[in-house]
Write a protein that holds these residues in place. Sequence first.
Motif, PDB file in Angstrom:
ATOM      1  N   THR A 192     -19.184 -13.819  65.036  1.00  0.00           N
ATOM      2  CA  THR A 192     -18.047 -14.018  64.143  1.00  0.00           C
ATOM      3  C   THR A 192     -17.313 -15.294  64.525  1.00  0.00           C
ATOM      4  O   THR A 192     -17.307 -15.703  65.682  1.00  0.00           O
ATOM      5  N   SER A 193     -16.691 -15.866  63.526  1.00  0.00           N
ATOM      6  CA  SER A 193     -15.725 -16.926  63.777  1.00  0.00           C
ATOM      7  C   SER A 193     -14.506 -16.275  64.414  1.00  0.00           C
ATOM      8  O   SER A 193     -14.338 -15.054  64.358  1.00  0.00           O
ATOM      9  N   GLY A 194     -13.658 -17.083  64.988  1.00  0.00           N
ATOM     10  CA  GLY A 194     -12.409 -16.542  65.513  1.00  0.00           C
ATOM     11  C   GLY A 194     -11.620 -15.914  64.381  1.00  0.00           C
ATOM     12  O   GLY A 194     -11.417 -16.542  63.344  1.00  0.00           O
ATOM     13  N   GLN A 195     -11.200 -14.681  64.584  1.00  0.00           N
ATOM     14  CA  GLN A 195     -10.448 -13.960  63.557  1.00  0.00           C
ATOM     15  C   GLN A 195      -8.988 -13.851  63.968  1.00  0.00           C
ATOM     16  O   GLN A 195      -8.671 -13.442  65.088  1.00  0.00           O
ATOM     17  N   LEU A 196      -8.123 -14.214  63.048  1.00  0.00           N
ATOM     18  CA  LEU A 196      -6.686 -14.090  63.256  1.00  0.00           C
ATOM     19  C   LEU A 196      -6.254 -12.675  62.874  1.00  0.00           C
ATOM     20  O   LEU A 196      -6.978 -11.964  62.178  1.00  0.00           O
ATOM     21  N   PRO A 197      -5.061 -12.267  63.265  1.00  0.00           N
ATOM     22  CA  PRO A 197      -4.588 -10.924  62.919  1.00  0.00           C
ATOM     23  C   PRO A 197      -3.997 -10.852  61.506  1.00  0.00           C
ATOM     24  O   PRO A 197      -2.892 -10.345  61.286  1.00  0.00           O
ATOM     25  N   LEU A 198      -4.743 -11.360  60.542  1.00  0.00           N
ATOM     26  CA  LEU A 198      -4.282 -11.333  59.154  1.00  0.00           C
ATOM     27  C   LEU A 198      -4.323  -9.909  58.615  1.00  0.00           C
ATOM     28  O   LEU A 198      -5.277  -9.166  58.872  1.00  0.00           O
ATOM     29  N   GLN A 199      -3.299  -9.576  57.863  1.00  0.00           N
ATOM     30  CA  GLN A 199      -3.235  -8.302  57.146  1.00  0.00           C
ATOM     31  C   GLN A 199      -2.873  -8.638  55.709  1.00  0.00           C
ATOM     32  O   GLN A 199      -1.809  -9.202  55.462  1.00  0.00           O
ATOM     33  N   ASP A 200      -3.784  -8.342  54.799  1.00  0.00           N
ATOM     34  CA  ASP A 200      -3.592  -8.708  53.396  1.00  0.00           C
ATOM     35  C   ASP A 200      -3.338 -10.203  53.241  1.00  0.00           C
ATOM     36  O   ASP A 200      -2.500 -10.621  52.437  1.00  0.00           O
ATOM     37  N   GLY A 201      -4.021 -10.992  54.055  1.00  0.00           N
ATOM     38  CA  GLY A 201      -3.954 -12.444  53.942  1.00  0.00           C
ATOM     39  C   GLY A 201      -2.781 -13.117  54.619  1.00  0.00           C
ATOM     40  O   GLY A 201      -2.630 -14.333  54.527  1.00  0.00           O
ATOM     41  N   VAL A 202      -1.933 -12.362  55.298  1.00  0.00           N
ATOM     42  CA  VAL A 202      -0.775 -12.963  55.973  1.00  0.00           C
ATOM     43  C   VAL A 202      -0.689 -12.473  57.417  1.00  0.00           C
ATOM     44  O   VAL A 202      -1.194 -11.402  57.758  1.00  0.00           O
ATOM     45  N   LEU A 203      -0.029 -13.256  58.246  1.00  0.00           N
ATOM     46  CA  LEU A 203       0.229 -12.863  59.629  1.00  0.00           C
ATOM     47  C   LEU A 203       1.506 -12.028  59.680  1.00  0.00           C
ATOM     48  O   LEU A 203       2.538 -12.443  59.142  1.00  0.00           O
ATOM     49  N   ALA A 204       1.439 -10.874  60.321  1.00  0.00           N
ATOM     50  CA  ALA A 204       2.618 -10.025  60.467  1.00  0.00           C
ATOM     51  C   ALA A 204       3.595 -10.616  61.476  1.00  0.00           C
ATOM     52  O   ALA A 204       4.802 -10.447  61.354  1.00  0.00           O
ATOM     53  N   ILE A 205       3.052 -11.320  62.471  1.00  0.00           N
ATOM     54  CA  ILE A 205       3.862 -11.888  63.550  1.00  0.00           C
ATOM     55  C   ILE A 205       3.330 -13.288  63.853  1.00  0.00           C
ATOM     56  O   ILE A 205       2.123 -13.513  63.842  1.00  0.00           O
ATOM     57  N   THR A 206       4.231 -14.209  64.149  1.00  0.00           N
ATOM     58  CA  THR A 206       3.831 -15.540  64.606  1.00  0.00           C
ATOM     59  C   THR A 206       4.595 -15.862  65.883  1.00  0.00           C
ATOM     60  O   THR A 206       5.602 -15.233  66.198  1.00  0.00           O
ATOM     61  N   GLY A 207       4.088 -16.869  66.595  1.00  0.00           N
ATOM     62  CA  GLY A 207       4.793 -17.342  67.773  1.00  0.00           C
ATOM     63  C   GLY A 207       4.009 -17.155  69.055  1.00  0.00           C
ATOM     64  O   GLY A 207       2.842 -16.761  69.045  1.00  0.00           O
ATOM     65  N   LYS A 208       4.671 -17.451  70.141  1.00  0.00           N
ATOM     66  CA  LYS A 208       4.060 -17.433  71.468  1.00  0.00           C
ATOM     67  C   LYS A 208       4.315 -16.111  72.177  1.00  0.00           C
ATOM     68  O   LYS A 208       5.431 -15.598  72.184  1.00  0.00           O
ATOM     69  N   VAL A 209       3.257 -15.595  72.797  1.00  0.00           N
ATOM     70  CA  VAL A 209       3.373 -14.355  73.561  1.00  0.00           C
ATOM     71  C   VAL A 209       4.173 -14.655  74.834  1.00  0.00           C
ATOM     72  O   VAL A 209       3.936 -15.650  75.513  1.00  0.00           O
ATOM     73  N   GLY A 210       5.112 -13.789  75.129  1.00  0.00           N
ATOM     74  CA  GLY A 210       5.977 -13.999  76.283  1.00  0.00           C
ATOM     75  C   GLY A 210       7.259 -14.719  75.927  1.00  0.00           C
ATOM     76  O   GLY A 210       8.139 -14.858  76.769  1.00  0.00           O
ATOM     77  N   ALA A 211       7.386 -15.154  74.671  1.00  0.00           N
ATOM     78  CA  ALA A 211       8.624 -15.782  74.197  1.00  0.00           C
ATOM     79  C   ALA A 211       9.038 -15.102  72.884  1.00  0.00           C
ATOM     80  O   ALA A 211       9.974 -14.315  72.856  1.00  0.00           O
ATOM     81  N   ASP A 212       8.300 -15.390  71.803  1.00  0.00           N
ATOM     82  CA  ASP A 212       8.620 -14.846  70.476  1.00  0.00           C
ATOM     83  C   ASP A 212       7.972 -13.486  70.230  1.00  0.00           C
ATOM     84  O   ASP A 212       8.421 -12.725  69.374  1.00  0.00           O
ATOM     85  N   VAL A 213       6.878 -13.219  70.913  1.00  0.00           N
ATOM     86  CA  VAL A 213       6.055 -12.029  70.689  1.00  0.00           C
ATOM     87  C   VAL A 213       5.898 -11.304  72.026  1.00  0.00           C
ATOM     88  O   VAL A 213       5.558 -11.931  73.037  1.00  0.00           O
ATOM     89  N   SER A 214       6.142 -10.005  72.028  1.00  0.00           N
ATOM     90  CA  SER A 214       5.975  -9.249  73.272  1.00  0.00           C
ATOM     91  C   SER A 214       4.490  -9.041  73.552  1.00  0.00           C
ATOM     92  O   SER A 214       3.665  -9.049  72.627  1.00  0.00           O
TER      93      SER A 214
END
Length: 153
Positions: free
Chosen positions: A37-59
Amino acid sequence: MSTPEERLADAGLKLPPAPDPVALYVPAAVSGGYVYTSGQLPLQDGVLAITGKVGADVSPEEAEEQARQCALNALAAVRAVVGDLSAVARVVKVTGFVAGAPGFTGQPAVLNGASELLGIAFGGAGAHVRSAVGVAALPLDAPVEVEITAALA
């Protein structure tokens, strides 16, 4: 014996349609008895539920859930090219990328979300080798991206 799709459903998870590529590539390809597979993003219905950096914007916990969604999307891409997840003999390799804040070192724990999902779907055949890589940024400002390689039956 239940199918991978049935095991996912038993866990309350539904395989989505294969995500559309966000650039010029195919989501999955078969070659030499393997599906990649190609790298898959966490898209849900074509959009990202969360964006940002883990440890700052995202737990880390939110990122682990997003890694699970990446794995679902990867399995959807696999199903789109092989027709049925029962065609997978085993998951061989998972590579995960985590966009982390400076100093964030919890990439392996984040990627456990994807690894656990593959174990649900495939049982022992979902056990795999894995790389968990920290990066400065990912496409669309996603916090995590996952790709898999699986051997076909």
